[in-house]
Write a protein that holds these residues in place. Structure first.
Motif, short mmCIF file in Angstrom:
data_model
loop_
_atom_site.label_atom_id
_atom_site.label_comp_id
_atom_site.label_asym_id
_atom_site.label_seq_id
_atom_site.Cartn_x
_atom_site.Cartn_y
_atom_site.Cartn_z
N ARG A 1 0.66 -1.05 -0.08
CA ARG A 1 -0.31 0.02 -0.27
C ARG A 1 1.20 1.65 0.29
NH1 ARG A 1 -4.97 -0.08 1.11
NH2 ARG A 1 -4.81 -1.80 2.38
N PRO A 2 1.36 2.18 -1.29
CA PRO A 2 1.75 3.36 -1.02
C PRO A 2 1.18 4.30 -0.06
CG PRO A 2 1.04 2.53 -3.24
CD PRO A 2 0.83 1.15 -2.23
N ALA A 3 2.50 4.96 0.45
CA ALA A 3 2.35 5.82 1.31
C ALA A 3 0.58 6.83 0.39
CB ALA A 3 3.08 7.48 1.35
N GLY A 4 -0.41 7.07 1.17
CA GLY A 4 -1.25 7.88 1.34
C GLY A 4 -2.72 7.34 0.86
N ALA B 1 -5.48 -2.53 -1.09
CA ALA B 1 -4.46 -3.04 -1.41
C ALA B 1 -4.13 -2.98 -2.76
CB ALA B 1 -3.94 -3.70 -0.43
N PRO B 2 -3.12 -1.93 -3.19
CA PRO B 2 -2.59 -2.07 -5.00
C PRO B 2 -1.93 -2.70 -5.27
CG PRO B 2 -2.85 0.30 -3.67
CD PRO B 2 -2.69 -0.69 -1.97
N ALA C 1 0.58 -0.33 -9.90
CA ALA C 1 -0.77 -1.36 -10.24
C ALA C 1 -1.92 -1.04 -11.33
CB ALA C 1 -1.41 -1.19 -8.77
N ASP C 2 -0.92 -2.12 -12.26
CA ASP C 2 -1.46 -1.69 -13.62
C ASP C 2 -1.22 -2.59 -14.75
OD1 ASP C 2 0.78 -0.75 -14.52
OD2 ASP C 2 0.44 1.32 -14.79
N ALA D 1 6.28 0.27 -1.89
CA ALA D 1 4.73 -0.07 -2.35
C ALA D 1 4.88 -0.07 -3.61
CB ALA D 1 3.69 -0.16 -1.53
N CYS D 2 4.18 -0.92 -5.06
CA CYS D 2 4.31 -2.05 -4.68
C CYS D 2 5.54 -3.27 -4.77
CB CYS D 2 2.76 -2.58 -5.43
SG CYS D 2 1.80 -2.06 -5.62
#
Length: 138
Positions: free
Chosen positions: A23-26, A33-34, A91-92, A71-72
């Motif tokens: 989970r990236p910051a923010g 979760a991304p 996350a794409d 992250a990720c």
């Protein structure tokens, strides 16, 4: 007993391991979760690959690889090969495709070395670790 020839030996399976709790910051904890989204994107992208391309690749998820500040995260590992650990991934779909292309490079490299300029664009940066293969006493 006949000793196998080099032609009959197979490269070890490369595991692509995606952290599902990344989970990236923010990103609030009440949102998905991304990292889980990245794992799903890698699985979906794998559907478009030829089965021969996936024969030496295993995709799996884990909860937490302690790359929280980057992250990720994803790793590539195989017996007798360098382990690579990457972070700061999106996350794409494009990142998922690049992860699978990098997995193919890892499969093809005898020692697992992933040269920066050979890696897909999304994996040219964000490297967190390159860990040597486990030394087997012999």
């Amino acid at each position: 007993m006949t000793k196998p020839s080099l032609n009959t030996l197979q490269a070890p399976i490369t595991e692509v391991i995606v952290c599902t709790t990344c989970r990236p910051a923010g990103v609030p904890r009440d949102q998905p979760a991304p990292g889980a989204a990245l794992f799903e994107a890698v699985q979906v992208a794998a559907w478009d690959l030829d089965p021969a391309q996936l024969a030496q690749v295993r995709i799996r998820s884990v909860e937490c690889m302690t790359g929280c500040n980057r992250a990720c995260t994803v790793t590539f590992q195989a017996a007798g090969k360098y382990l690579y650990y990457f972070g700061d991934l999106s996350a794409d779909t494009e990142t998922a495709e690049h992860i699978l292309a990098c997995a193919q490079l890892h499969v093809q490299a005898a020692d697992g070395t992933l040269l920066r300029n050979d890696r897909p664009a999304r994996l040219r940066n964000g490297i967190l670790a390159r860990i040597p293969p486990l030394a087997i006493p012999g």
